[in-house]
Enzyme design. Structure first.
Site, PDB file in Angstrom:
ATOM      1  CB  SER A 175       5.461   2.887   3.031  1.00  0.00           C
ATOM      2  OG  SER A 175       5.892   4.058   1.885  1.00  0.00           O
TER       3      SER A 175
ATOM      4  CG  ASP B 172       4.297   0.469  -5.022  1.00  0.00           C
ATOM      5  OD1 ASP B 172       4.454  -0.803  -4.930  1.00  0.00           O
ATOM      6  OD2 ASP B 172       5.426   1.172  -5.052  1.00  0.00           O
TER       7      ASP B 172
END
Length: 255
Positions: free
Chosen positions: A177, A201
């Site tokens: 991210s 993730d």
């Protein structure tokens, strides 16, 4: 109180003080503030599903059914779980290639709960240096021995792995991210023996990356984490795993 004020003054002086920007409304990629219409470049609602009118209509019809309810009245372990929820969790797990899943109220709760349930004090876990903070917090709760390698640098990973001896697991993200770069899946596929237990993730990838939006680590990772709050346009999160891992989490996951 003096401690709190001092901390706030410190972040204020470094131009790091955070707030909760207030808007009057949102429609797809636009935010509305008074008479201004702004383009929201920070959204993770990649597919625009959170404001899709047809999806809203179907959700309203679903919640209107007599067997559905907005709250359980207590934790699922205490007051029971509607059978339909278990079917949905199973369907999610099978679609993404893991066999089963377990839903959580938020990604933070999923991540800290998974890490603190799986690992014991002293367990060696190798992570990418840019791993999401919630996963690091969970490893801290477990008191695991954390070894971080340079972001997306497999040479650094190999060096750190040798130094760590026999790590219990490797924890990565598939789409990071902070940087917006994707995990090099080809290296993992070619060097699978270096990853005793692979946890990925996939919060930023599921729904948009991989075949039919199934993410990048399907078929390689034993456990993956996904979120409803990004591409799916809802709220909450889920852990993708096999039946035994789900059973273990139901019994030992604190969150």
């Amino acid at each position: 109180m003096q401690k709190l004020l001092s901390a706030l003054n410190t972040v204020e002086s470094g131009y790091l003080r955070r707030g909760l920007p207030a808007f009057d409304g949102r429609d797809g990629k636009y935010l509305y503030a008074g008479s201004s219409r702004l383009v929201n470049f920070s959204s993770n609602d990649y597919l625009g599903l959170s404001s899709d009118k047809e999806l809203r209509r179907k959700a309203a019809a679903l919640l209107g059914r007599t067997e559905m309810r907005l709250g359980s009245g207590s934790a699922r372990l205490v007051s029971g779980s509607l059978g339909r929820y278990g079917e949905i969790e199973k369907a999610y797990g099978e679609y993404f290639g893991y066999g089963n899943s377990l839903f959580f109220p938020s990604g933070y709760q999923a991540n800290i709960g998974l890490m603190s349930a799986l690992f014991d004090p002293g367990d060696s876990v190798i992570v990418d240096k840019r791993l999401h903070a919630s996963l690091v917090h969970g490893l801290g709760l477990a008191k695991a021995k954390l070894t971080a390698f340079r972001h997306a640098d497999w040479k650094s990973f190999e060096k750190k792995s040798r130094a760590a001896g026999a790590p219990r697991a490797v924890v990565l993200e598939s789409l990071y991210s902070m940087d917006g770069d994707a995990l090099d899946i080809s290296y993992i596929a070619e060097n699978r023996s270096r990853f005793p237990l692979l946890i990925v993730d996939e919060a930023h990838a599921l729904g948009v990356l991989g075949e039919k939006g199934k993410g990048l680590a399907t078929g390689l990772a034993e456990i993956a984490i996904g979120t409803f709050g990004k591409a799916f346009g809802f709220h909450g999160a889920f852990i993708l795993c096999g039946d035994r891992v789900k059973d273990y989490l139901v019994n030992f996951c604190p969150s």
